[in-house]
Motif scaffolding. Structure first.
Motif, PDB file in Angstrom:
ATOM      1  N   ARG A 123       8.084   7.751   1.626  1.00 62.98           N
ATOM      2  CA  ARG A 123       7.813   7.306   0.338  1.00 62.98           C
ATOM      3  C   ARG A 123       6.277   6.816   0.546  1.00 62.98           C
ATOM      4  N   THR A 124       5.608   6.655  -0.662  1.00 60.76           N
ATOM      5  CA  THR A 124       4.253   6.202  -0.695  1.00 60.76           C
ATOM      6  C   THR A 124       3.760   5.379  -1.647  1.00 60.76           C
ATOM      7  N   TRP A 125       3.126   4.096  -1.605  1.00 62.52           N
ATOM      8  CA  TRP A 125       2.680   3.337  -2.461  1.00 62.52           C
ATOM      9  C   TRP A 125       1.301   3.577  -2.702  1.00 62.52           C
ATOM     10  N   VAL A 126       0.974   4.181  -3.913  1.00 59.01           N
ATOM     11  CA  VAL A 126      -0.417   4.660  -4.259  1.00 59.01           C
ATOM     12  C   VAL A 126      -1.082   3.452  -5.098  1.00 59.01           C
ATOM     13  N   LEU A 127      -2.187   3.115  -4.784  1.00 57.43           N
ATOM     14  CA  LEU A 127      -2.867   1.904  -5.206  1.00 57.43           C
ATOM     15  C   LEU A 127      -4.355   2.104  -5.671  1.00 57.43           C
ATOM     16  N   ASP A 128      -4.756   1.688  -7.036  1.00 58.31           N
ATOM     17  CA  ASP A 128      -6.023   1.623  -7.165  1.00 58.31           C
ATOM     18  C   ASP A 128      -6.251   0.216  -7.774  1.00 58.31           C
ATOM     19  N   PRO A 129      -6.907  -0.707  -7.103  1.00 56.98           N
ATOM     20  CA  PRO A 129      -6.998  -1.875  -7.460  1.00 56.98           C
ATOM     21  C   PRO A 129      -7.621  -2.302  -8.835  1.00 56.98           C
ATOM     22  N   ILE A 130      -8.590  -1.616  -8.853  1.00 56.41           N
ATOM     23  CA  ILE A 130      -9.372  -1.593 -10.282  1.00 56.41           C
ATOM     24  C   ILE A 130      -9.869  -0.279 -10.733  1.00 56.41           C
ATOM     25  N   ASP A 131      -9.147   0.593 -11.420  1.00 52.70           N
ATOM     26  CA  ASP A 131      -9.627   1.905 -11.759  1.00 52.70           C
ATOM     27  C   ASP A 131     -10.796   1.395 -13.062  1.00 52.70           C
ATOM     28  N   GLY A 132     -11.849   1.943 -12.918  1.00 51.24           N
ATOM     29  CA  GLY A 132     -12.656   1.674 -13.990  1.00 51.24           C
ATOM     30  C   GLY A 132     -13.705   0.597 -13.450  1.00 51.24           C
ATOM     31  N   ALA A 179      -7.939  -7.405  -4.472  1.00 49.82           N
ATOM     32  CA  ALA A 179      -6.487  -7.106  -5.041  1.00 49.82           C
ATOM     33  C   ALA A 179      -5.923  -6.112  -4.207  1.00 49.82           C
ATOM     34  N   GLU A 180      -6.555  -5.213  -3.466  1.00 48.58           N
ATOM     35  CA  GLU A 180      -5.844  -4.289  -2.658  1.00 48.58           C
ATOM     36  C   GLU A 180      -4.982  -4.946  -1.461  1.00 48.58           C
ATOM     37  N   VAL A 181      -5.908  -5.881  -0.777  1.00 46.80           N
ATOM     38  CA  VAL A 181      -5.304  -6.789   0.283  1.00 46.80           C
ATOM     39  C   VAL A 181      -4.188  -7.613  -0.130  1.00 46.80           C
ATOM     40  N   ALA A 182      -4.248  -8.044  -1.382  1.00 49.44           N
ATOM     41  CA  ALA A 182      -3.120  -8.879  -2.002  1.00 49.44           C
ATOM     42  C   ALA A 182      -1.752  -7.945  -1.833  1.00 49.44           C
ATOM     43  N   MET A 183      -2.076  -6.752  -2.573  1.00 44.91           N
ATOM     44  CA  MET A 183      -1.017  -5.610  -2.531  1.00 44.91           C
ATOM     45  C   MET A 183      -0.312  -5.254  -1.292  1.00 44.91           C
ATOM     46  N   ARG A 184      -1.403  -4.995  -0.505  1.00 46.63           N
ATOM     47  CA  ARG A 184      -0.923  -4.493   0.647  1.00 46.63           C
ATOM     48  C   ARG A 184      -0.119  -5.671   1.507  1.00 46.63           C
ATOM     49  N   ALA A 185      -0.556  -6.980   1.488  1.00 44.58           N
ATOM     50  CA  ALA A 185       0.323  -7.914   2.160  1.00 44.58           C
ATOM     51  C   ALA A 185       1.719  -7.909   1.469  1.00 44.58           C
ATOM     52  N   ILE A 186       2.088  -7.636   0.327  1.00 43.01           N
ATOM     53  CA  ILE A 186       3.083  -7.795  -0.273  1.00 43.01           C
ATOM     54  C   ILE A 186       3.772  -6.566   0.250  1.00 43.01           C
ATOM     55  N   LEU A 187       3.451  -5.470   0.194  1.00 45.04           N
ATOM     56  CA  LEU A 187       4.278  -4.248   0.794  1.00 45.04           C
ATOM     57  C   LEU A 187       4.766  -4.346   2.365  1.00 45.04           C
ATOM     58  N   GLN A 188       3.733  -5.151   3.229  1.00 43.43           N
ATOM     59  CA  GLN A 188       3.906  -5.378   4.476  1.00 43.43           C
ATOM     60  C   GLN A 188       5.104  -6.065   4.660  1.00 43.43           C
ATOM     61  N   ASP A 189       5.098  -7.041   3.796  1.00 42.78           N
ATOM     62  CA  ASP A 189       6.221  -7.854   3.846  1.00 42.78           C
ATOM     63  C   ASP A 189       7.799  -7.358   3.524  1.00 42.78           C
ATOM     64  N   HIS A 190       7.646  -6.475   2.267  1.00 40.30           N
ATOM     65  CA  HIS A 190       8.852  -6.032   1.766  1.00 40.30           C
ATOM     66  C   HIS A 190       9.093  -4.569   1.658  1.00 40.30           C
ATOM     67  N   ARG A 191       8.055  -3.675   2.188  1.00 42.11           N
ATOM     68  CA  ARG A 191       8.344  -2.203   2.037  1.00 42.11           C
ATOM     69  C   ARG A 191       7.572  -1.568   3.327  1.00 42.11           C
ATOM     70  N   PRO A 192       7.886  -2.355   4.542  1.00 40.88           N
ATOM     71  CA  PRO A 192       6.929  -2.065   5.740  1.00 40.88           C
ATOM     72  C   PRO A 192       7.054  -0.691   6.164  1.00 40.88           C
ATOM     73  N   GLN A 193       8.228   0.051   5.834  1.00 48.81           N
ATOM     74  CA  GLN A 193       8.495   1.518   6.300  1.00 48.81           C
ATOM     75  C   GLN A 193       7.687   2.417   5.266  1.00 48.81           C
ATOM     76  N   ASP A 194       7.514   1.888   4.180  1.00 46.39           N
ATOM     77  CA  ASP A 194       6.650   2.916   3.160  1.00 46.39           C
ATOM     78  C   ASP A 194       5.307   3.170   3.587  1.00 46.39           C
ATOM     79  N   ALA A 195       4.732   4.292   3.289  1.00 43.25           N
ATOM     80  CA  ALA A 195       3.281   4.519   3.598  1.00 43.25           C
ATOM     81  C   ALA A 195       2.597   3.852   2.325  1.00 43.25           C
ATOM     82  N   ILE A 196       1.248   3.595   2.395  1.00 39.98           N
ATOM     83  CA  ILE A 196       0.231   3.144   1.471  1.00 39.98           C
ATOM     84  C   ILE A 196      -1.033   3.938   1.385  1.00 39.98           C
ATOM     85  N   TRP A 197      -1.337   4.323   0.115  1.00 35.37           N
ATOM     86  CA  TRP A 197      -2.549   5.060  -0.148  1.00 35.37           C
ATOM     87  C   TRP A 197      -3.238   4.210  -1.076  1.00 35.37           C
TER      88      TRP A 197
END
Length: 263
Positions: free
Chosen positions: A83-92, A52-70
């Motif tokens: 700006r930072t996209w903060v991702l928890d692919p499965i919380d819990g 899930a995190e890999v899939a989300m990071r791929a979208i951000l790389q395509d559409h928001r490459p200047q934003d940070a990711i955590w």
């Protein structure tokens, strides 16, 4: 350059959709295995978390490459936008590997002041809680709804949720119990879903400790957009994690905060 073809909110929905697609094939599978990320204790991670995190990071790389990711699973990737996209692919993930539907995908967009856009998504149930400058909404089996937190002000009428005793030290638990003994109802083990329920007007308080930024930034944005308030146990910003107090309104927050400060 950052793509302007999609708004930030549209990108956030794209991330949640991609995470759903990556995660659901693994849920309630008898052959699902989990690795333990801790040498002491148990902090599981599965193939679904990472996919899930890999899939989300791929979208951000395509559409928001200047934003940070955590992200929880792959750490921090620097950006240039502030700006930072903060991702928890499965919380819990403990709930995920146990088959309960209380885990969720957490997505936040944050700047130096904290998260201003957030999603709490429960793929199996099909519920998505969204908070942004446009307000707070939920879509799911019962149709779209506008989210509004409750107006409870008396602690003896409040409903309190937490993931305790699983999260936090003995000192943290003492603070939690000082509030819990005064509320009407306490429920346990809900992970991020408890924050979604607070935003939806079902819960008055969520008290937790030992959290990371990716555990709480998505819920903070949703709760604040629905009229609630989230701070640490001293009343300061909680977007970096740690001890977190989420409340339906400023009045019930002040009552619980006073107790936690004295515990």
């Amino acid at each position: 350059m950052t793509s302007t073809a999609f708004t930030d909110l549209e990108i956030a929905h794209m991330l949640a959709d991609a995470a759903r697609t990556a995660i659901l094939p693994h849920f309630r599978r008898s052959d699902l295995s989990a690795e333990n990320k801790l040498s002491e204790g148990f902090d599981p991670v599965t193939i679904a978390d990472r996919a899930a995190e890999v899939a989300m990071r791929a979208i951000l790389q395509d559409h928001r490459p200047q934003d940070a990711i955590w992200g929880e699973e792959f750490g921090q990737t620097p950006g240039q936008s502030g700006r930072t996209w903060v991702l928890d692919p499965i919380d819990g993930t403990r709930g995920f590997i146990s088959g309960t539907p209380t885990w969720g995908v957490l997505i936040a967009l944050s700047d130096g002041k904290g998260p201003f856009l957030g999603i709490v998504d429960q793929p199996y149930i099909g519920e998505r809680f969204v908070g942004s400058a446009e307000g707070a909404t939920m879509t799911g089996p019962l149709g779209p709804q506008v989210l509004q937190t409750r107006s409870t002000t008396d602690l003896d009428q409040a409903v309190l949720f937490t993931t305790f005793p699983e999260v936090g030290s003995q000192e943290d638990r003492a603070g939690f119990e000082s509030v819990a003994k005064q509320v009407k109802l306490t429920r346990y083990g809900m992970d991020c879903y408890s924050y979604a329920l607070l935003a939806a007007g079902q819960v008055d308080l969520v008290i937790e400790a030992g959290l990371n930024a990716y555990d709480v930034q998505g819920p903070i944005a949703v709760i604040q957009a629905a009229g609630g308030i989230v701070t640490d146990w001293q009343g300061d910003p909680a977007h970096d994690g740690g001890r977190v107090l989420a409340a339906a309104n400023p009045q019930i927050h002040a009552v619980a905060l006073d107790i936690l400060k004295k515990a």
